[in-house]
Write an enzyme that holds these catalytic residues in place. Structure first.
Site, short mmCIF file in Angstrom:
data_model
loop_
_atom_site.label_atom_id
_atom_site.label_comp_id
_atom_site.label_asym_id
_atom_site.label_seq_id
_atom_site.Cartn_x
_atom_site.Cartn_y
_atom_site.Cartn_z
N ARG A 291 5.57 -7.54 -5.15
CA ARG A 291 5.27 -7.71 -3.73
C ARG A 291 4.00 -8.54 -3.48
NH1 ARG A 291 7.12 -3.54 -0.27
NH2 ARG A 291 7.07 -2.27 -2.14
N CYS A 359 27.02 -2.67 12.78
CA CYS A 359 27.49 -1.48 13.49
C CYS A 359 26.91 -0.21 12.88
CB CYS A 359 29.01 -1.46 13.49
SG CYS A 359 29.64 -2.94 14.26
N1 LLP Z 1 7.16 -2.63 -12.44
C1 LLP Z 1 8.12 -1.70 -12.32
C2 LLP Z 1 8.48 -0.92 -13.50
C3 LLP Z 1 8.72 -1.48 -11.07
O1 LLP Z 1 9.64 -0.54 -10.96
C4 LLP Z 1 8.34 -2.26 -9.95
C5 LLP Z 1 8.97 -2.06 -8.64
C6 LLP Z 1 7.36 -3.24 -10.13
C7 LLP Z 1 6.78 -3.39 -11.39
C8 LLP Z 1 6.88 -4.11 -9.01
O2 LLP Z 1 6.27 -3.39 -8.00
P1 LLP Z 1 5.50 -4.15 -6.82
O3 LLP Z 1 4.34 -4.89 -7.43
O4 LLP Z 1 6.45 -5.09 -6.17
O5 LLP Z 1 5.08 -3.08 -5.91
N2 LLP Z 1 12.44 -2.17 -2.50
C9 LLP Z 1 11.17 -1.49 -2.30
C10 LLP Z 1 10.26 -1.61 -3.50
C11 LLP Z 1 10.89 -1.14 -4.79
C12 LLP Z 1 9.97 -1.29 -5.97
C13 LLP Z 1 10.69 -1.04 -7.24
N3 LLP Z 1 9.90 -1.21 -8.43
C14 LLP Z 1 10.52 -2.01 -1.05
O6 LLP Z 1 11.10 -2.86 -0.38
O7 LLP Z 1 9.45 -1.55 -0.67
#
Ligand code: LLP
Length: 432
Positions: A291, A359
Site C-alpha cells: 500500500r 444491485c
Molecule cells: N506481506 C504480507 C505477508 C502480506 O500479507 C501483505 C498484505 C503485505 C506484505 C503487504 O501489506 P501492505 O504493505 O500493503 O499493508 N485488501 C486489503 C489489504 C490486504 C493486505 C493483505 N496482505 C485492503 O484493501 O486494505
C-alpha cells in the site's frame, strides 16, 4: 508526496488533465502516477540505507505489468502469493532471485514453478507446508530455500480483516513454538533454512506495533542466525497511508478539510524507530510494502450518472461500482471523493451517499458525506485507489473490468485496455 492536484481548475495527475483523460478513455478508469510510485520507493529505500536491505513490493497491491516493470527497473524485489503473481513478475522483467513467496496455501504446481524459476525464498506458514516443500524439492532433486513466518502475537490495531499478527489469525507459526519448528525443519533433507519472516498487518498508522514486533522478534532472528546460518529477516509490510484529507494541495477548504486528517506515518519515522533494533543483527533486512508504494499513487475516475433524492437521503449514482473498488464495501474503507473540476471556493457542500450501479446495498463509496455539488455528467475522482483497487476488481454483475492508465510526466499510457463484452464470456461454453 503524490502527484494529484488541482491546476487551472482541473484535477491533474502529474502533468495530465484528468478530465480530458476520462473523456478520452471512458470511465470507470484507474489512473496511476509513475512518479509517485518511484518517489515512494526511493524514499523507503533511502530510509533503510543503514541496513543491508531489499524492498520486495507486495505484488498483490497492484500487479499491472507496467507498475511491476517500473519497480523492477529500480531494483525492487517482489513478495508474491501465487504462481500467477510469479508469472506476472517474470513477464514484467522482475528478478526471480529477488522474489519471496508468501501465503498459507501453496500448491504443488506453484512450489515446483517457483523452484524451477529459482526464487529467493519461500516464506512458509506452517510445519505441514515446510514438509510438503521438502517433498516437492526432493522430487525435483533440489534444495528449497525456506523462511518460516513467525506470528509474534502483537496487536496491529488495524481493521480485523487486515490484522495478521495475532494468535487467532491463520497466518504464521506461533512465537511460542517457532524454535521447535525451526529445529524440525533443519532436519529435513531438502530444505535450506534461509531466513525468518513476519508481517503483523496492513494499514498501520502508528509505528508502535511495528516497534513492539521487531523488538520481540529480532533476538529470535539473532538466535536462528547462530544456530542455522539464516541470512535474512523480513519484517513484512503494513506501512499505512493517509486516506482522509489526502489531497494536500492548495489552501484548506471544506472539500479537503471535512474530516480530521489522519496523522501520516512517514517512512522516515518508521525507519528511525525500527532500524536501531535491526542494525546489529548482521542480517539482510527485507520489507514487503504494498500500500505505501502504490496506494496514494492511484485514483479511480468515475462519472456521475444520476441524482436521486429520496425522503431520507440524496444519492449520487456513479458509473463505478463495488466490483471496481471493493474497499468501502468490504472494510468500510474511507476514500476521499473529489470533483475532477475544482469546485468554487464558495460552493456549498451537499451531504449525500455516493453509490454504484451494482444491485447490492453494500455498493457504496461514501455514506452521509459532504461532497462538492456535482451534477450528472460530471466526473469524480475516488482517491487513494492505487492499492487493492483494480487487483480486487471483479466482473460481478457482468461489468467489464476498467482500463488502467499510467501517467509519466505529460504522457498517459494505456497499461490495460478496458474489457469488452467478448472478454466477459471468453472461455465459457454452452454444452451441446
Ligand atoms: N506481506 C504480507 C505477508 C502480506 O500479507 C501483505 C498484505 C503485505 C506484505 C503487504 O501489506 P501492505 O504493505 O500493503 O499493508 N485488501 C486489503 C489489504 C490486504 C493486505 C493483505 N496482505 C485492503 O484493501 O486494505
Amino acid at each position: 508526496m503524490h502527484s494529484f492536484a488541482y491546476r487551472n481548475g482541473s484535477l491533474h495527475c502529474e502533468n495530465v488533465d484528468l478530465e480530458s483523460l476520462a473523456r478520452q478513455h471512458g470511465t470507470p478508469l484507474y489512473v496511476y502516477s509513475r512518479g509517485t510510485i518511484l518517489d515512494h520507493y526511493r524514499r523507503l529505500d533511502a530510509s533503510l540505507g543503514a541496513l543491508d536491505h531489499l524492498v520486495c513490493f507486495a505484488t498483490k497491491a497492484c500487479s499491472n505489468l507496467a507498475v511491476l516493470s517500473a519497480l523492477a527497473k529500480e531494483g525492487a524485489g517482489f513478495d508474491i502469493v501465487s504462481g500467477g503473481e510469479l508469472f506476472r513478475v517474470l513477464q514484467a522483467g522482475g528478478d526471480p532471485g529477488k522474489c519471496t513467496f508468501a501465503g498459507v496455501g501453496k500448491t504443488r504446481a506453484e512450489i515446483e514453478y517457483a523452484l524451477r524459476q529459482g526464487i529467493y525464498c519461500f516464506n512458509a506458514e506452517s510445519e505441514a507446508e515446510v514438509a510438503f516443500i521438502d517433498r516437492v524439492a526432493g522430487d525435483l532433486g533440489v534444495k528449497a530455500p525456506v523462511a518460516l513466518r513467525v506470528n509474534p502475537n502483537v496487536d496491529a490495531k488495524t481493521h480485523k480483516y487486515i490484522s495478521t499478527g495475532k494468535s487467532e489469525n491463520k497466518f504464521g507459526i506461533d512465537f511460542s513454538v517457532i524454535r521447535e519448528a525451526y529445529a524440525r525443519a533443519a532436519a529435513l533433507p531438502n530444505i535450506e533454512l534461509r531466513g525468518l519472516q513476519m508481517h503483523i498487518g496492513s494499514q498501520l498508522t502508528s509505528v508502535q506495533p511495528f516497534v513492539e514486533a521487531v523488538a520481540k522478534v529480532a533476538p529470535l532472528a539473532a538466535e536462528l542466525k547462530a544456530l542455522y546460518g539464516i541470512r535474512f529477516f523480513s519484517i513484512g509490510g503494513g506501512i499505512g497511508i493517509v486516506y482522509r484529507d489526502s489531497l494536500q494541495s492548495g489552501p484548506k477548504t471544506w472539500w479537503n478539510d471535512q474530516e480530521e486528517a489522519e496523522r501520516p506515518l512517514t517512512v522516515e519515522t518508521y525507519a528511525s524507530q525500527v532500524v536501531p533494533h535491526l542494525q546489529s543483527l548482521g542480517l539482510r533486512i527485507l520489507l514487503e510494502p504494498g500500500r505505501y508504494l502504490v496506494g496514494n499513487a492511484g485514483v479511480l475516475l468515475t462519472e456521475v450518472l444520476y441524482e436521486k433524492r429520496g425522503s431520507a437521503k440524496t444519492f449520487k449514482i456513479i458509473d463505478a461500482g463495488m466490483n471496481d473498488l471493493i474497499r468501502p464495501a468490504l472494510y468500510e474503507g474511507h476514500h476521499e471523493i473529489v470533483p475532477v473540476r475544482e469546485p468554487a471556493a464558495d460552493a456549498v457542500p451537499e451531504k449525500v451517499d455516493v453509490v454504484g450501479p451494482v444491485c447490492e446495498s453494500g455498493d457504496f463509496f461514501a455514506q452521509d458525506r459532504e461532497i462538492a455539488p456535482v451534477q450528472p455528467g460530471e466526473m469524480l475522482a475516488v482517491l487513494s485507489a492505487g492499492a487493492y483497487g483494480f487487483v480486487m476488481a471483479s466482473n460481478y454483475n457482468s461489468r467489464p473490468l476498467p482500463a488502467e492508465i499510467l501517467v509519466d510526466g505529460d504522457q498517459a499510457h494505456v497499461i490495460r485496455s478496458r474489457q469488452s463484452f467478448g472478454d466477459l464470456i471468453a472461455g465459457e461454453r454452452i454444452p451441446e
